[in-house]
Structure formats: structure tokens, C-alpha cells
Design an enzyme around this catalytic site. Structure first.
Site, mmCIF file in Angstrom:
data_model
loop_
_atom_site.group_PDB
_atom_site.id
_atom_site.type_symbol
_atom_site.label_atom_id
_atom_site.label_comp_id
_atom_site.label_asym_id
_atom_site.label_seq_id
_atom_site.Cartn_x
_atom_site.Cartn_y
_atom_site.Cartn_z
ATOM 1 N N GLU A 264 0.861 -1.177 0.000
ATOM 2 C CA GLU A 264 0.000 0.000 0.000
ATOM 3 C C GLU A 264 0.902 1.233 0.000
ATOM 4 O OE1 GLU A 264 -2.508 -0.389 3.432
ATOM 5 O OE2 GLU A 264 -2.916 -2.494 2.962
ATOM 6 N N ASP B 65 -4.421 8.937 10.544
ATOM 7 C CA ASP B 65 -3.044 8.524 10.781
ATOM 8 C C ASP B 65 -2.495 9.077 12.087
ATOM 9 O OD1 ASP B 65 -2.776 7.082 8.366
ATOM 10 O OD2 ASP B 65 -2.549 8.958 7.273
#
Length: 257
Positions: free
Chosen positions: A46, A57
Site C-alpha cells: 500500500e 493517521d
């Protein structure tokens, strides 16, 4: 056949996917990292599209994204890098990023370019499922780009089944309702969530991500799903080691202990 579909047709267990941020640590590292990961047996990669406001994140990936943007990474350049490295690698490649840069590029232009350069799927954490199913699904399907949806412990069974019915790559099981980041073990509550999803007998394969950083968390994830995704731990290793080769080797060592 789409490379993601090929992977899961050929391998049902112990799949290992690695996430890294494009343009980090250095602008030209994208292809080098992909080649080194494939050489070391990683099943799926990814590639993160750096973005200024990465809401899902944690600090490690946020920092890598900030530095990648400062290095000059953008979606146009990333496509050029992937086109070049695709000449040498066979494993499935996904782009993971937020909706804003993709919308600016244009959804259909994005899908068309993914197909052109050899990207097999996309993970867009802030793409609403309803928008995907009603507005964009047909576009992604036209170019055979698998859209990977995320589920969390808070996702309802109804929504999980809708995702399962309307996608056909894999389902990204977020281990907890929090941002990305490494952890040493999974508590009973997380294991209970893994067991619940297992019992639903979904048609799509599943990979567990967020928090996997050692042998213990890897083995638990792989025992309750088709495989696992590692991100923050690998970003840290890229930061701490002076070569990509050493970072990948250290990752392998970390997952053995």
C-alpha cells in the site's frame, strides 16, 4: 485478472501487506522500497499518497507525510514512479490516500491513470460508502480498480454486510477505533471483535491493520483474518535505518520476535 484477486485466489492465509508513504524518506525512494519489499516476500504493498490533513493517521505516518510533501511528492509524480517500477515488479500495488487530492485529480482521471500505470486498488479512508456506491462505484469498476473499505469495532453489522456485498477486493479491518500506530499486543476486546467478524462468514477476504508491530500482534491478526497490514512500524524502521535494505531486514527480524 486484477492482481489483488489473483493474490487471494492463490493464497488464503498469512498474507502480509506493508504500507509506506511515497516520497519518504527521500523523494526517489518509492520504487526502491517496492522492489526491496517484493524481493523479501511481501505479498501486497500500500503506497501512501501524502496529504496535509491525514485524519486517520497517527504521529509516525503524519510526520512521514509532512516530510514527503516537503520533498516534493505529489500524485502526478507518484504515478510516474509507479509506472517505472511496475516494469520490474509483479505484486499487487494499492494507493492509499485521502479524498481531497484524488478529487482534485478527478475520480475518473485517477482510475484511468491507476489502470495505465499498474495500480490495482485504492484505499480512501474518508470516502463515504454511500458516495462510493451511488456515484463512483461504476467508474472504479470500469477500470478494474478495487476499492478497499475500512471497518472498525464500531461499524454496524448492517454496514459491514453492505460493504461486503458492494466490494470485491478485500476488507480492511481496523483493529481499533483510533489512529494508526504500533502496539505490543491486542487486548481481549479487540480479539472479541476479530472473532465476531470471523463468525459473520463474509465473502471477501480480510486483512487486519493498525497496531501490528511484532510477532505477537502479527500472529493474532493472521489467525483471525487472511493476513495483516503493517504501516507505522515500517515507517519508523525507514527513519531509523540508513538504508532501505536494512529497514526491510529489520522488519523481518522484528516480526520473528
Amino acid at each position: 485478472m486484477n492482481r489483488i484477486k489473483q493474490l487471494f485466489n492463490n493464497k488464503q492465509k498469512d498474507i502480509l501487506s506493508i504500507y509506506f508513504t511515497a516520497g519518504y524518506p527521500n523523494l526517489a525512494d518509492t520504487g526502491k522500497i517496492i522492489k526491496e519489499l517484493e524481493k523479501n516476500g511481501i505479498d501486497l504493498i500500500e503506497v501512501g499518497i501524502p496529504f496535509s490533513d491525514p485524519m486517520a493517521d497517527g504521529p509516525t505516518i503524519q510526520e512521514s507525510g509532512t516530510l514527503a510533501l516537503k520533498n516534493g511528492m505529489n500524485l502526478k509524480l507518484l504515478f510516474e514512479q509507479i509506472k517505472e517500477v511496475r516494469k520490474e515488479v509483479e505484486l499487487p500495488l494499492l494507493l492509499m490516500g485521502y479524498l481531497n487530492p484524488i478529487m482534485q485529480y478527478g475520480i475518473e482521471n485517477f482510475c484511468k491513470k491507476c489502470k495505465e500505470v499498474g495500480v490495482d486498488g485504492a484505499i480512501i479512508p474518508d470516502l463515504p460508502f454511500n458516495d462510493y456506491s451511488t456515484k463512483y462505484k461504476s467508474i472504479f469498476e470500469t477500470y478494474d480498480i478495487k476499492v478497499i473499505m475500512l471497518i472498525t469495532p464500531e461499524t454496524s453489522e448492517e454496514r459491514i454486510r453492505l460493504i461486503d456485498e458492494n466490494t470485491d477486493g478485500f476488507i480492511y479491518m481496523v483493529s481499533s477505533a483510533s489512529t494508526t500506530g504500533a502496539q505490543k499486543s491486542f487486548d481481549d476486546k479487540k480479539v472479541e471483535y476479530f472473532q465476531k467478524i470471523n463468525s459473520m462468514k463474509l465473502r471477501n477476504p480480510r486483512l487486519i491493520g493498525f497496531g501490528i508491530s511484532n510477532k505477537t500482534t502479527l500472529e493474532v491478526a493472521q489467525s483471525y483474518a487472511n493476513g495483516a497490514i503493517i504501516g507505522s512500524k515500517f515507517i519508523t524502521l525507514l527513519k531509523d535505518n540508513n538504508t532501505i535494505e536494512k529497514a526491510v531486514q529489520e522488519l523481518k527480524n522484528t516480526l520473528k520476535t
